[in-house]
Design an enzyme around this catalytic site. Structure first.
Site, PDB file in Angstrom:
ATOM      1  N   ASP A  57      22.594   0.057   4.369  1.00 38.15           N
ATOM      2  CA  ASP A  57      22.326  -1.221   5.039  1.00 38.15           C
ATOM      3  C   ASP A  57      21.153  -0.969   5.967  1.00 38.15           C
ATOM      4  O   ASP A  57      21.286  -0.277   6.983  1.00 38.15           O
ATOM      5  CB  ASP A  57      23.566  -1.646   5.824  1.00 38.15           C
ATOM      6  CG  ASP A  57      23.346  -2.882   6.693  1.00 38.15           C
ATOM      7  OD1 ASP A  57      22.228  -3.440   6.676  1.00 38.15           O
ATOM      8  OD2 ASP A  57      24.288  -3.271   7.410  1.00 38.15           O
ATOM      9  N   VAL A  58      19.986  -1.500   5.639  1.00 36.48           N
ATOM     10  CA  VAL A  58      18.797  -1.195   6.426  1.00 36.48           C
ATOM     11  C   VAL A  58      18.890  -1.707   7.860  1.00 36.48           C
ATOM     12  O   VAL A  58      18.166  -1.230   8.741  1.00 36.48           O
ATOM     13  CB  VAL A  58      17.511  -1.740   5.762  1.00 36.48           C
ATOM     14  CG1 VAL A  58      17.242  -1.032   4.449  1.00 36.48           C
ATOM     15  CG2 VAL A  58      17.580  -3.251   5.584  1.00 36.48           C
ATOM     16  N   TYR A 159      14.236 -17.235   7.841  1.00 36.51           N
ATOM     17  CA  TYR A 159      13.423 -16.424   6.942  1.00 36.51           C
ATOM     18  C   TYR A 159      11.976 -16.347   7.430  1.00 36.51           C
ATOM     19  O   TYR A 159      11.376 -15.269   7.485  1.00 36.51           O
ATOM     20  CB  TYR A 159      13.483 -17.016   5.537  1.00 36.51           C
ATOM     21  CG  TYR A 159      12.781 -16.198   4.484  1.00 36.51           C
ATOM     22  CD1 TYR A 159      13.288 -14.963   4.068  1.00 36.51           C
ATOM     23  CD2 TYR A 159      11.607 -16.649   3.897  1.00 36.51           C
ATOM     24  CE1 TYR A 159      12.650 -14.215   3.098  1.00 36.51           C
ATOM     25  CE2 TYR A 159      10.958 -15.910   2.923  1.00 36.51           C
ATOM     26  CZ  TYR A 159      11.475 -14.692   2.527  1.00 36.51           C
ATOM     27  OH  TYR A 159      10.841 -13.952   1.572  1.00 36.51           O
ATOM     28  N   LYS A 163       9.930 -12.976   8.638  1.00 41.11           N
ATOM     29  CA  LYS A 163       8.717 -12.535   7.960  1.00 41.11           C
ATOM     30  C   LYS A 163       7.496 -12.656   8.873  1.00 41.11           C
ATOM     31  O   LYS A 163       6.522 -11.912   8.740  1.00 41.11           O
ATOM     32  CB  LYS A 163       8.516 -13.335   6.676  1.00 41.11           C
ATOM     33  CG  LYS A 163       9.596 -13.069   5.626  1.00 41.11           C
ATOM     34  CD  LYS A 163       9.690 -11.586   5.262  1.00 41.11           C
ATOM     35  CE  LYS A 163      10.646 -11.327   4.120  1.00 41.11           C
ATOM     36  NZ  LYS A 163      10.669  -9.895   3.725  1.00 41.11           N
ATOM     37  N   PHE A 192       7.236 -15.514  -6.540  1.00 43.14           N
ATOM     38  CA  PHE A 192       7.303 -14.504  -7.590  1.00 43.14           C
ATOM     39  C   PHE A 192       8.579 -14.661  -8.401  1.00 43.14           C
ATOM     40  O   PHE A 192       9.604 -15.145  -7.906  1.00 43.14           O
ATOM     41  CB  PHE A 192       7.244 -13.093  -6.983  1.00 43.14           C
ATOM     42  CG  PHE A 192       5.848 -12.608  -6.735  1.00 43.14           C
ATOM     43  CD1 PHE A 192       5.277 -11.627  -7.527  1.00 43.14           C
ATOM     44  CD2 PHE A 192       5.086 -13.157  -5.712  1.00 43.14           C
ATOM     45  CE1 PHE A 192       3.978 -11.194  -7.312  1.00 43.14           C
ATOM     46  CE2 PHE A 192       3.793 -12.736  -5.483  1.00 43.14           C
ATOM     47  CZ  PHE A 192       3.227 -11.749  -6.289  1.00 43.14           C
TER      48      PHE A 192
END
Length: 253
Positions: A57-58, A159, A163, A192
């Protein structure tokens, strides 16, 4: 930097842009260490490219430290770090019947922003023990921002904020790590063809694609991997956020 023979850590390497990056760098001769919350997915890609995967888990600093130690002990200290791990949960700040998105906001910031910083911190500490290369550099870190940091849509406050944080710390950390000959870059991808994007409703994806000037399609994950390799190989790229989006600008919805 010549990629061949270098240790490259890729977070989120079990799927999407991370998996494409791991495969691309492996094809250039890098030794790949994958960090992914989905242990099975990470292990599958690591097996494919002859690398090593660690479930982590980063957002948990202790787990990241242990994972980096494992990679260093088995593959060696990294000269390349690519942070692709992230989540894209969306919700309005105040939803129906007054439901708030505070918990979601905290979770997204923890994974996307704090997770990126955690990995950078422990990986850079290991990187600093490496000797300088012939061209005078020691390593390069490439973080994943998003076009949403500038063009955030309704429901993307968490989000976009996460970012935006990734983008905003690029220059100060590039300046800080210059004394250690470590470059810091960020890529802000647009739309993407990844599992994260495919989770959106079809009508949302179709509407957004109409706003992509050229090429009028979703980005291909390999194109992200290509840019990663180009950043690694170009020693004068430092402290910058590069949008990779076909000139698209996201509409409000």
């Amino acid at each position: 930097m010549d990629i061949s023979g270098q240790v490259a850590i890729v977070t989120g390497g079990g799927s999407g842009l991370g998996a494409a990056t791991a495969r691309y760098l492996a094809s250039k001769g890098a030794k790949i260490g994958i960090l992914d919350f989905d242990g099975a997915a990470g292990a599958a890609v690591a097996s494919e490219v002859g690398g090593l995967s660690v479930q982590v888990d980063v957002g948990d600093a202790a787990e990241v430290e242990a994972a980096i130690d494992t990679i260093v002990s088995q593959l060696g200290a990294p000269r390349v770090v690519v942070n692709c791990a992230g989540i894209a949960n969306a919700a309005r700040m105040v939803g129906r019947e007054g439901k708030l998105a505070v918990d979601l906001f905290e979770r997204v910031i923890r994974v996307n922003l704090i997770g990126t910083f955690n990995v950078m911190s422990y990986a850079t500490r290991a990187m600093m023990d490496l000797p300088l290369l012939e061209n005078g550099e020691r390593g390069v870190i490439i973080n994943t921002s998003s076009a949403a940091y500038q063009d955030g849509q309704v429901g993307q406050a968490a989000y976009s904020a996460s970012k935006g944080g990734v983008a905003s710390m690029c220059l100060p950390l590039a300046r800080e790590l210059a004394q250690s000959a470590v470059r810091v870059m960020a890529i802000a991808p647009g739309l993407f063809g990844t599992p994260m994007m495919m989770s959106l409703p079809t009508e949302v994806t179709d509407a957004i694609i109409k706003n992509v000037p050229h090429p009028a399609r979703l980005g291909q994950p390999d194109e992200f991997g290509l840019l990663v390799s180009q950043i690694i190989e170009n020693p004068y790229l430092n402290g910058e956020v590069i949008r990779l989006d076909g000139a698209t600008r996201l509409p409000p919805r």
